[in-house]
Design a protein around this motif. Structure first.
Motif, PDB file in Angstrom:
ATOM      1  N   GLY A 183       0.676  -0.714  -0.229  1.00  0.00           N
ATOM      2  CA  GLY A 183       0.267  -0.125  -0.136  1.00  0.00           C
ATOM      3  C   GLY A 183       0.640   1.224  -0.428  1.00  0.00           C
ATOM      4  O   GLY A 183       1.841   1.014   1.089  1.00  0.00           O
ATOM      5  N   THR A 184       0.600   2.081  -0.600  1.00  0.00           N
ATOM      6  CA  THR A 184       1.495   3.142  -0.537  1.00  0.00           C
ATOM      7  C   THR A 184       0.567   5.047  -0.962  1.00  0.00           C
ATOM      8  O   THR A 184      -0.425   4.822  -1.853  1.00  0.00           O
ATOM      9  CB  THR A 184       2.102   3.628  -1.988  1.00  0.00           C
ATOM     10  OG1 THR A 184       2.979   2.123  -2.517  1.00  0.00           O
ATOM     11  CG2 THR A 184       3.188   4.618  -2.220  1.00  0.00           C
ATOM     12  N   GLU A 205      -4.939  -4.691   0.072  1.00  0.00           N
ATOM     13  CA  GLU A 205      -2.758  -5.237  -1.042  1.00  0.00           C
ATOM     14  C   GLU A 205      -2.278  -5.946   0.170  1.00  0.00           C
ATOM     15  O   GLU A 205      -1.544  -6.258   0.043  1.00  0.00           O
ATOM     16  CB  GLU A 205      -2.552  -3.900  -0.852  1.00  0.00           C
ATOM     17  CG  GLU A 205      -2.350  -4.293  -2.978  1.00  0.00           C
ATOM     18  CD  GLU A 205      -1.178  -3.046  -3.386  1.00  0.00           C
ATOM     19  OE1 GLU A 205      -1.920  -1.590  -2.828  1.00  0.00           O
ATOM     20  OE2 GLU A 205      -0.614  -2.754  -3.631  1.00  0.00           O
ATOM     21  N   HIS A 239       3.406   3.507   3.644  1.00  0.00           N
ATOM     22  CA  HIS A 239       3.426   2.204   3.258  1.00  0.00           C
ATOM     23  C   HIS A 239       2.598   2.062   4.724  1.00  0.00           C
ATOM     24  O   HIS A 239       2.195   2.525   5.466  1.00  0.00           O
ATOM     25  CB  HIS A 239       4.179   1.465   2.615  1.00  0.00           C
ATOM     26  CG  HIS A 239       4.942   1.831   2.177  1.00  0.00           C
ATOM     27  ND1 HIS A 239       4.331   2.174   0.831  1.00  0.00           N
ATOM     28  CD2 HIS A 239       6.254   2.241   1.652  1.00  0.00           C
ATOM     29  CE1 HIS A 239       5.714   2.257  -0.404  1.00  0.00           C
ATOM     30  NE2 HIS A 239       6.975   2.268   0.400  1.00  0.00           N
ATOM     31  N   ALA A 264       3.546  -8.775  -1.674  1.00  0.00           N
ATOM     32  CA  ALA A 264       4.663  -7.273  -2.157  1.00  0.00           C
ATOM     33  C   ALA A 264       5.036  -7.375  -2.835  1.00  0.00           C
ATOM     34  O   ALA A 264       4.828  -6.325  -3.278  1.00  0.00           O
ATOM     35  CB  ALA A 264       5.775  -7.136  -0.353  1.00  0.00           C
ATOM     36  N   TYR A 288      16.083  -6.510  -8.916  1.00  0.00           N
ATOM     37  CA  TYR A 288      14.945  -6.013  -8.388  1.00  0.00           C
ATOM     38  C   TYR A 288      13.772  -7.206  -8.152  1.00  0.00           C
ATOM     39  O   TYR A 288      13.875  -7.888  -8.323  1.00  0.00           O
ATOM     40  CB  TYR A 288      14.403  -4.853  -9.274  1.00  0.00           C
ATOM     41  CG  TYR A 288      13.562  -5.002  -8.878  1.00  0.00           C
ATOM     42  CD1 TYR A 288      12.562  -3.826  -8.231  1.00  0.00           C
ATOM     43  CD2 TYR A 288      11.577  -5.286 -10.406  1.00  0.00           C
ATOM     44  CE1 TYR A 288      11.038  -3.242  -7.551  1.00  0.00           C
ATOM     45  CE2 TYR A 288      10.451  -4.978  -9.460  1.00  0.00           C
ATOM     46  CZ  TYR A 288      10.452  -3.932  -8.408  1.00  0.00           C
ATOM     47  OH  TYR A 288       9.019  -3.576  -8.255  1.00  0.00           O
ATOM     48  N   ARG A 308      13.738  -0.308  -4.138  1.00  0.00           N
ATOM     49  CA  ARG A 308      13.673   1.621  -4.881  1.00  0.00           C
ATOM     50  C   ARG A 308      15.438   1.027  -4.722  1.00  0.00           C
ATOM     51  O   ARG A 308      16.343   1.307  -3.991  1.00  0.00           O
ATOM     52  CB  ARG A 308      13.714   2.135  -3.846  1.00  0.00           C
ATOM     53  CG  ARG A 308      12.234   1.955  -2.334  1.00  0.00           C
ATOM     54  CD  ARG A 308      10.679   2.466  -3.667  1.00  0.00           C
ATOM     55  NE  ARG A 308       9.618   2.008  -3.147  1.00  0.00           N
ATOM     56  CZ  ARG A 308       9.467   2.042  -2.558  1.00  0.00           C
ATOM     57  NH1 ARG A 308       9.255   3.124  -1.415  1.00  0.00           N
ATOM     58  NH2 ARG A 308       7.981   1.043  -1.938  1.00  0.00           N
ATOM     59  N   GLY A 322       7.418  -1.036  -9.136  1.00  0.00           N
ATOM     60  CA  GLY A 322       6.564  -1.718  -9.386  1.00  0.00           C
ATOM     61  C   GLY A 322       5.041  -1.093  -8.273  1.00  0.00           C
ATOM     62  O   GLY A 322       5.493  -0.695  -7.179  1.00  0.00           O
ATOM     63  N   GLY A 323       3.729  -1.624  -8.117  1.00  0.00           N
ATOM     64  CA  GLY A 323       2.874  -1.446  -7.572  1.00  0.00           C
ATOM     65  C   GLY A 323       2.220  -2.738  -7.879  1.00  0.00           C
ATOM     66  O   GLY A 323       1.955  -3.591  -8.513  1.00  0.00           O
ATOM     67  N   GLY A 324       1.286  -2.865  -6.521  1.00  0.00           N
ATOM     68  CA  GLY A 324       0.109  -3.986  -6.724  1.00  0.00           C
ATOM     69  C   GLY A 324      -1.040  -3.807  -7.293  1.00  0.00           C
ATOM     70  O   GLY A 324      -1.385  -2.993  -6.772  1.00  0.00           O
ATOM     71  N   GLU A 337       1.884   6.058  -9.049  1.00  0.00           N
ATOM     72  CA  GLU A 337       2.463   5.607  -8.076  1.00  0.00           C
ATOM     73  C   GLU A 337       4.449   4.748  -8.447  1.00  0.00           C
ATOM     74  O   GLU A 337       5.132   5.615  -7.257  1.00  0.00           O
ATOM     75  CB  GLU A 337       1.830   4.428  -7.502  1.00  0.00           C
ATOM     76  CG  GLU A 337       2.149   3.921  -6.306  1.00  0.00           C
ATOM     77  CD  GLU A 337       1.834   2.656  -5.737  1.00  0.00           C
ATOM     78  OE1 GLU A 337       0.236   2.648  -5.278  1.00  0.00           O
ATOM     79  OE2 GLU A 337       1.617   1.363  -4.925  1.00  0.00           O
ATOM     80  N   LYS A 341       7.328   6.025  -6.598  1.00  0.00           N
ATOM     81  CA  LYS A 341       8.472   5.529  -6.190  1.00  0.00           C
ATOM     82  C   LYS A 341      10.311   5.774  -6.798  1.00  0.00           C
ATOM     83  O   LYS A 341      10.840   5.817  -6.261  1.00  0.00           O
ATOM     84  CB  LYS A 341       8.330   4.002  -6.303  1.00  0.00           C
ATOM     85  CG  LYS A 341       7.286   3.928  -5.383  1.00  0.00           C
ATOM     86  CD  LYS A 341       6.184   1.974  -5.965  1.00  0.00           C
ATOM     87  CE  LYS A 341       5.729   1.741  -4.740  1.00  0.00           C
ATOM     88  NZ  LYS A 341       5.174   0.779  -4.855  1.00  0.00           N
TER      89      LYS A 341
END
Ligand SMILES: C=C(O[C@H]1C=CC=C(C(=O)O)[C@@H]1O)C(=O)O
Length: 350
Positions: A183-184, A205, A239, A264, A288, A308, A322-324, A337, A341
């Motif tokens: 979560g961001t 998430e 987060h 994650a 990564y 990161r 990346g992101g969920g 998002e 990052k």
């Protein structure tokens, strides 16, 4: 800024090394690569070896799990912040991200997949020399005191700079720690420190990560303490995080191979998400979303998720983020998002 000349020499000569600073500490550790870097064939062999471990997202690709070894030198972070500022140009690869987003969204709509993490790696053009990567490391330590910051190089992996907020597994004896982080939001958003103000998508998430991790920990040992979810800051981002302390007699490699990759960085159900990422995502993740950190150094291990991060190559660096995604995810919000990052990495250069 005055630093040990030996460290500068090792870095500028392109020898293998690992440099790291644990969260909330001011001491930096340098492993000088005096012993040859070792390929780790299986995580089950991790108990009796010592060094700095780097492991890729997928062990089915070309990247190997490697152990960087040598003498461990320590130095204190310099307090006078005369940091390097460098011009850069960020290349835009929005169209390939959007195509990947469409492919992942249809997998979420059509199948049993509940969550999948989509990543991108824009290229940043920069003019730098090997020695300057050390200055980027010091600047990252200064910008991100709560994160695990590391710079490593091997002839097989290339040079990576990481400033990650996410612990995968810490070990001292039979006591372990881990976290569920997902979560961001921006730290500048209203009420972001209040967990109740977080929207359902971000909470769901993170909940999927927490459920997955607590399931594994209950299987491998006994959870003795947990706290969260609570908002946890990483640079300009916030987060949701749940912390776990657990006791186990299982070897560290056994727990690591069960945990990694967590939802994650991968998704849920894990195998379905993993197969989709490997077959559909247009980038090669390399290291990564793998993990890295000290292994059995002074009888302690601290492995962090490689987030990161950037990989230095000729003429610049690839920045990874990346992101969920869930069924209800929106392409432009997810793109924003990942841009936020990537901002954390650009700040290191600016
Ligand atoms: C996959 C990344 O972040 C993970 C950790 C925190 C928040 C995340 C998120 O909100 O999607 C990701 O799960 C990344 O930074 O590339």
């Amino acid at each position: 800024m005055k630093l040990d000349k030996d460290i500068e020499n090792i870095i500028s000569q392109g020898k293998d090394f690992a440099l790291y600073r644990l969260p909330l500490q001011t001491t930096c550790h340098f492993i000088d690569g005096q012993k040859p870097t070792k390929e780790v064939q299986s995580l089950s062999r991790l108990c009796d070896i010592e060094g700095f471990l780097i492991s890729p997202f997928s062990t089915d690709g070309c990247e190997k799990t490697l152990l960087i070894r040598g003498n461990n030198l320590c130095f204190e972070l310099p307090t006078n912040g005369d940091y390097l500022h460098i011009d850069y140009h960020l290349n835009n690869e929005k169209s390939s991200y959007t195509e990947d987003f469409e492919r992942f969204s249809s997998a979420l709509r059509d199948g049993d997949l509940k969550k999948i993490v989509l990543a991108r790696k824009p290229f940043i053009q920069i003019d730098y020399n090997a020695n300057e990567t050390l200055h980027f490391f010091l600047k990252a330590c200064n910008l991100y005191p709560r994160n695990f910051v590391t710079l490593w190089h091997t002839s097989l992996s290339g040079t990576w700079l990481v400033a990650t907020p996410e612990l995968l597994l810490e070990q001292e004896g039979n006591t372990f720690r881990t976290m569920a982080l997902a979560g961001t939001r921006s730290i500048h958003e209203k009420d972001v420190v209040d967990v109740e103000s977080w929207d359902a998508k971000n909470r769901h998430e993170q909940q999927m990560v927490a459920d997955y991790i607590s399931g594994i920990l209950n299987d491998k040992g006994t959870i003795v303490e947990s706290a969260g979810p609570y908002p946890s800051q990483s640079g300009e981002l916030m987060h949701l995080r749940t912390d776990y302390t657990f006791n186990s007699t299982s070897p560290v490699g056994d727990i690591l191979s069960s945990l990694h990759p967590t939802p994650a960085v991968c998704g849920f159900p894990k195998q379905i998400a993993y197969d989709k990422i490997v077959s559909l995502e247009s980038i090669d993740r390399e290291y990564y979303a793998g993990f890295c950190g000290p292994l059995n150094i002074n009888k302690r291990s601290g492995l962090y998720v490689t987030l990161r991060c950037m990989k230095f190559v000729q003429g610049g660096a690839y920045a990874y983020a990346g992101g969920g995604l869930l069924k209800e995810s929106n392409a432009s919000e997810e793109w924003t998002e990942t841009c936020r990052k990537i901002e954390t990495l650009l700040k290191i250069l600016e």
